[in-house]
Design an enzyme around this catalytic site. Structure first.
Site, PDB file in Angstrom:
ATOM      1  N   HIS A   1       1.382   8.279   4.868  1.00 55.75           N
ATOM      2  CA  HIS A   1       0.481   9.409   5.099  1.00 55.75           C
ATOM      3  C   HIS A   1       0.992  10.304   6.231  1.00 55.75           C
ATOM      4  O   HIS A   1       0.950  11.527   6.133  1.00 55.75           O
ATOM      5  CB  HIS A   1      -0.915   8.905   5.462  1.00 55.75           C
ATOM      6  CG  HIS A   1      -1.763   8.582   4.279  1.00 55.75           C
ATOM      7  ND1 HIS A   1      -2.214   9.543   3.398  1.00 55.75           N
ATOM      8  CD2 HIS A   1      -2.270   7.402   3.829  1.00 55.75           C
ATOM      9  CE1 HIS A   1      -2.946   8.977   2.448  1.00 55.75           C
ATOM     10  NE2 HIS A   1      -2.983   7.675   2.688  1.00 55.75           N
TER      11      HIS A   1
ATOM     12  N   ASP B   1       0.830  -1.197   0.000  1.00 51.80           N
ATOM     13  CA  ASP B   1       0.000   0.000   0.000  1.00 51.80           C
ATOM     14  C   ASP B   1       0.872   1.257   0.000  1.00 51.80           C
ATOM     15  O   ASP B   1       1.675   1.466   0.899  1.00 51.80           O
ATOM     16  CB  ASP B   1      -0.903  -0.014   1.239  1.00 51.80           C
ATOM     17  CG  ASP B   1      -2.160   0.805   1.079  1.00 51.80           C
ATOM     18  OD1 ASP B   1      -2.073   1.898   0.502  1.00 51.80           O
ATOM     19  OD2 ASP B   1      -3.235   0.365   1.549  1.00 51.80           O
TER      20      ASP B   1
ATOM     21  N   ASP C   1       1.194   2.370   4.024  1.00 52.11           N
ATOM     22  CA  ASP C   1       0.329   3.504   3.701  1.00 52.11           C
ATOM     23  C   ASP C   1       0.135   4.417   4.907  1.00 52.11           C
ATOM     24  O   ASP C   1       0.204   5.642   4.789  1.00 52.11           O
ATOM     25  CB  ASP C   1      -1.026   2.996   3.208  1.00 52.11           C
ATOM     26  CG  ASP C   1      -1.936   4.123   2.744  1.00 52.11           C
ATOM     27  OD1 ASP C   1      -1.601   4.771   1.738  1.00 52.11           O
ATOM     28  OD2 ASP C   1      -2.979   4.360   3.387  1.00 52.11           O
TER      29      ASP C   1
ATOM     30  N   ASP D   1      -9.648  -3.743   5.823  1.00 52.55           N
ATOM     31  CA  ASP D   1     -10.704  -4.641   5.351  1.00 52.55           C
ATOM     32  C   ASP D   1     -10.840  -4.626   3.830  1.00 52.55           C
ATOM     33  O   ASP D   1     -10.912  -5.672   3.183  1.00 52.55           O
ATOM     34  CB  ASP D   1     -12.048  -4.315   6.022  1.00 52.55           C
ATOM     35  CG  ASP D   1     -12.406  -2.832   6.010  1.00 52.55           C
ATOM     36  OD1 ASP D   1     -11.980  -2.109   5.097  1.00 52.55           O
ATOM     37  OD2 ASP D   1     -13.117  -2.395   6.936  1.00 52.55           O
TER      38      ASP D   1
ATOM     39  N   THR E   1      -6.854   3.425  -2.410  1.00 55.57           N
ATOM     40  CA  THR E   1      -6.594   2.038  -2.005  1.00 55.57           C
ATOM     41  C   THR E   1      -7.608   1.041  -2.562  1.00 55.57           C
ATOM     42  O   THR E   1      -7.233   0.051  -3.187  1.00 55.57           O
ATOM     43  CB  THR E   1      -6.562   1.947  -0.468  1.00 55.57           C
ATOM     44  OG1 THR E   1      -5.445   2.707   0.012  1.00 55.57           O
ATOM     45  CG2 THR E   1      -6.414   0.509  -0.003  1.00 55.57           C
TER      46      THR E   1
ATOM     47  N   ASP F   1      -0.937  -0.431  -4.745  1.00 56.11           N
ATOM     48  CA  ASP F   1      -2.281   0.046  -5.097  1.00 56.11           C
ATOM     49  C   ASP F   1      -2.288   1.497  -5.538  1.00 56.11           C
ATOM     50  O   ASP F   1      -3.263   1.990  -6.094  1.00 56.11           O
ATOM     51  CB  ASP F   1      -3.244  -0.153  -3.924  1.00 56.11           C
ATOM     52  CG  ASP F   1      -2.782   0.535  -2.656  1.00 56.11           C
ATOM     53  OD1 ASP F   1      -1.605   0.934  -2.570  1.00 56.11           O
ATOM     54  OD2 ASP F   1      -3.604   0.687  -1.728  1.00 56.11           O
TER      55      ASP F   1
END
Length: 547
Positions: free
Chosen positions: A310, A38, A306, A162, A79, A353
């Site tokens: 961020h 990610d 990810d 999820d 994502t 992604d």
């Protein structure tokens, strides 16, 4: 005599087909492992290359096939959209997942891509498992593999997020598992897949491995002074954990966990990736993946990269340390696959992604253009414009994901035509600072853009779900806080990602040709000799395959 010869020829031909089919079955991998990292930019492979060990990224690059010029070909690069596009072989225009969250213009509310109130949580009594892939309208490569094998073989998705577990595993998955943080710290699933967690998953949760990973501070893997590929540790471009004064090493995780939603802090540190690897290994053993007469599929997504990206940004020492540690996780996983599935018996692909932009405030500090845009201020500007032009400030129902949704009831009330209002808004939006392009849905429906960023916008436009006006901000202009970074655009810093194939049936090499993320699934389908996902718009990357 001719009939006898023809019959013999037909028998021989059928025999060859049967033999080829048997050989195909014998050479197919016992397990396919899809790895999505990610928020991984392609340049993380090259920037940190000399710091990686020999058994992780370097092993994949040395013994696999690397596509060095691979890109996403649509907007938005989020994502859920990325994971879906990888596994469906098509773009949001076809598969219907147009964001992580998006505005549902029929229900008139914001929705989440995998929320499903009809499902219940499996693994605990919370609501974190009320999820399913029902919003995904096309099949995935994982679905097609199940269909091709008459629903034999197993498909399992695993990720801290999820959506990153559910969407790759497809509609027919045997299971998808994700991490429920907060006060729980458990891997859970949904009643969409099962009635209760399998024994191996229950045992894994009972072992409380999450606590072990949260018991030590996060310090750099190597001497921080050797992290010369990153900017200073103490800077003004990174966000802190709650309870920290500065975004610097070491991060005292045992002390910080209470003020950062307890187990959820595991998502935001490299140990979350190691924890994911541990669970993936447990699944391989518990489900006996790669041990049957059929091909199994394990979809793994590493989400912690990810969260770190961020919070700290592309140039941070935290991001560098996270990838050096992920390299070790990959080495551990590959060695595990060698032992438990067998060398030459599995096929891996690794990609991302989406990527991410440098922190705009950092870019500004080194005299490179970058900026921030407030959606609230943009909304106020457009409301005032429509009020002046049409006499109503209520024509816009929602602005999100750089899409404008009109209130069609308000349009009717004022006897206004949607296309005219949309075009006016597009013309006004282009006058707003930070907006680079503005296109109406009507234009995207009537015009075909064959290249460039408007082609990417069109590939991400879904007539049924998308808004009435779509906006593109300037490069490195984001709607985000001024510390840390994000993604979502069609610019190269968000679209350029690694794609590496490795293992059974894969050639060694690399290519500088431009390929797209949607080419992964048709390539796998061709390799496995199964039907493509039913919305596929990508192509087979022939040069990576041995056969």
């Amino acid at each position: 005599m001719k009939n006898i010869i023809a019959a013999l020829f037909l028998t021989a031909s059928l025999g060859n087909v049967t033999q080829t089919t048997a050989q195909q079955k014998n050479t197919n991998p016992k397990l396919v492992v899809g790895i999505v990292v990610d928020q991984m930019r392609y340049d993380y492979l090259t920037r940190f290359y000399h710091r990686y060990g020999d058994g992780g990224f370097k092993r994949l690059l040395k013994d696999g096939f690397s596509l060095e010029n691979a890109h996403y070909n649509y907007i938005p690069t989020y994502t859920a959209v990325g994971h879906t596009s990888i596994y469906t072989g098509t773009t949001p225009s076809n598969h219907g997942i147009i964001g992580n969250h998006w505005y549902d213009k029929y229900a008139k509310k914001s929705i989440y891509c995998v929320d499903d109130a009809k499902q219940t949580t499996v693994g605990n009594s919370g609501k974190g498992g009320q999820k399913s892939p029902y919003r995904l309208v096309t099949t995935t490569i994982t679905d097609q593999l199940h269909l091709a094998q008459n629903m034999q073989g197993k498909t399992i998705g695993i990720a801290i997020k999820d959506r990153s577990a559910i969407l790759p595993a497809g509609h027919t998955a045997n299971a998808a598992y994700w991490f429920d943080g907060g006060q729980r710290g458990e891997w859970i699933s949904s009643s969409y897949y099962m009635k209760q967690l399998p024994t191996w998953a229950q045992k894994f949760n009972a072992a409380k491995k999450a606590d072990a990973y949260l018991s030590t501070p996060w310090n750099t893997l190597y001497d921080i002074n050797t992290y010369t590929e990153s900017i200073e540790d103490d800077n003004n471009f990174e966000a802190t954990f709650k309870g920290e004064d500065k975004p610097v090493f070491p991060h005292d995780i045992p002390k910080l966990r209470a003020s950062n939603n307890n187990y959820s802090i595991l998502k935001a540190i490299p140990a979350g990736n190691t924890f994911t690897t541990d669970f993936a290994k447990a699944a391989i053993i518990g489900e006996r993946l790669g041990k049957s007469a059929h091909t199994d599929f394990l979809a793994i997504s590493y989400s912690s990269t990810d969260y770190v990206g961020h919070q700290f940004g592309v140039a941070s020492k935290e991001t560098q340390d996270t990838y050096l540690r992920l390299d070790r996780d990959l080495e551990s996983l590959l060695k595990f696959l060698d032992k438990h599935v067998g060398k030459g018996k599995y096929t891996v692909f690794l990609t991302a992604d989406h990527a991410a932009t440098q922190v705009p405030s950092y870019l500004q500090s080194v005299k490179i253009p970058g900026d921030y845009i407030s959606i609230k201020k943009l909304r106020n500007y457009l409301d005032k414009s429509t009020k002046a032009q049409f006499g109503s400030a209520a024509l816009i129902e929602n602005i999100s994901n750089f899409q404008v949704f009109l209130d069609h009831d308000e349009l009717k009330k004022n006897s206004l035509k949607a296309n005219e209002v949309a075009q006016f808004i597009a013309d006004e939006a282009i006058r707003y600072r930070g907006i680079y392009k503005a296109v109406t849905a009507a234009t995207l429906q009537k015009t075909t853009f064959t290249n460039g960023i408007l082609n990417s916008l069109q590939n991400g436009y879904n007539q049924k779900f998308s808004g009435d006006v779509l906006l593109i901000p300037n490069p490195s202009t984001i709607s985000y806080m001024k510390k840390g970074t994000t993604h979502g655009s069609g610019y190269s810093y968000d679209t350029h990602v690694p794609i590496i194939f490795y293992g059974n049936g894969i050639r060694k090499g690399r290519s500088k040709k431009k390929y797209e993320i949607i080419d992964i699934s048709p390539t796998l389908a061709n390799f496995l000799q199964i039907e493509f996902p039913n919305g596929t718009s990508g192509k087979v990357i022939d040069e990576v395959l041995k056969r």
